[in-house]
Write a protein that holds these residues in place. Structure first.
Motif, PDB file in Angstrom:
ATOM      1  N   HIS A  59     113.823  67.701  15.745  1.00 37.94           N
ATOM      2  CA  HIS A  59     114.452  67.511  17.040  1.00 37.94           C
ATOM      3  C   HIS A  59     113.796  66.334  17.749  1.00 37.94           C
ATOM      4  CE1 HIS A  59     116.541  71.301  16.484  1.00 37.94           C
ATOM      5  NE2 HIS A  59     115.382  71.817  16.076  1.00 37.94           N
ATOM      6  N   ASN A  60     114.552  65.688  18.626  1.00 34.07           N
ATOM      7  CA  ASN A  60     114.067  64.523  19.355  1.00 34.07           C
ATOM      8  C   ASN A  60     112.927  64.920  20.292  1.00 34.07           C
ATOM      9  OD1 ASN A  60     114.303  61.813  19.669  1.00 34.07           O
ATOM     10  ND2 ASN A  60     116.243  61.848  20.733  1.00 34.07           N
ATOM     11  N   GLN A  78     122.174  66.278  11.351  1.00 31.76           N
ATOM     12  CA  GLN A  78     120.868  66.944  11.458  1.00 31.76           C
ATOM     13  C   GLN A  78     119.864  66.285  10.512  1.00 31.76           C
ATOM     14  OE1 GLN A  78     119.783  70.012  13.357  1.00 31.76           O
ATOM     15  NE2 GLN A  78     117.971  68.865  12.765  1.00 31.76           N
TER      16      GLN A  78
END
Length: 104
Positions: free
Chosen positions: A52-53, A43
């Motif tokens: 987050h992507n 993470q």
């Protein structure tokens, strides 16, 4: 009966994050290399917020060992502490986003 025990070596951080200074609108890239692939619960965080992507935040992994975070089109408020966690391993570095001073 012969039992062969294979003790799994715990992964370690081979190359940790490095603090980075960039200008507003540029990209900042952080890379962390682990000694072996297969570490779970990977993470990335920025000042305690999980990343987050998406279009702005690119998270990638190469050979399961090299983990890369790229923050695109950064703004001044993106300055802070970037943290990488993989299982119990943690590496942190500072991101400093500098404003562009216009010539007088």
């Amino acid at each position: 009966l012969l039992l062969l025990c294979h003790a799994e070596e715990a992964a370690v951080i081979v190359s940790g994050l490095r603090s980075t200074d960039v200008f507003v609108g540029e990209s900042a890239t952080f890379t962390c290399e682990l000694s072996q692939p297969g570490v779970r619960n990977v993470q990335w965080w920025l000042d305690g917020t999980p990343l987050h992507n998406n279009l702005v935040t690119e998270i990638s992994e190469q050979d399961g060992r090299i983990h890369t975070l790229t923050l695109n089109d950064v703004a001044c408020h993106d300055s802070g502490t970037v943290t990488f966690r993989a299982g119990s391993l943690i590496s942190s570095a500072k991101l400093l986003v500098k404003g562009i001073s216009l010539p007088a």
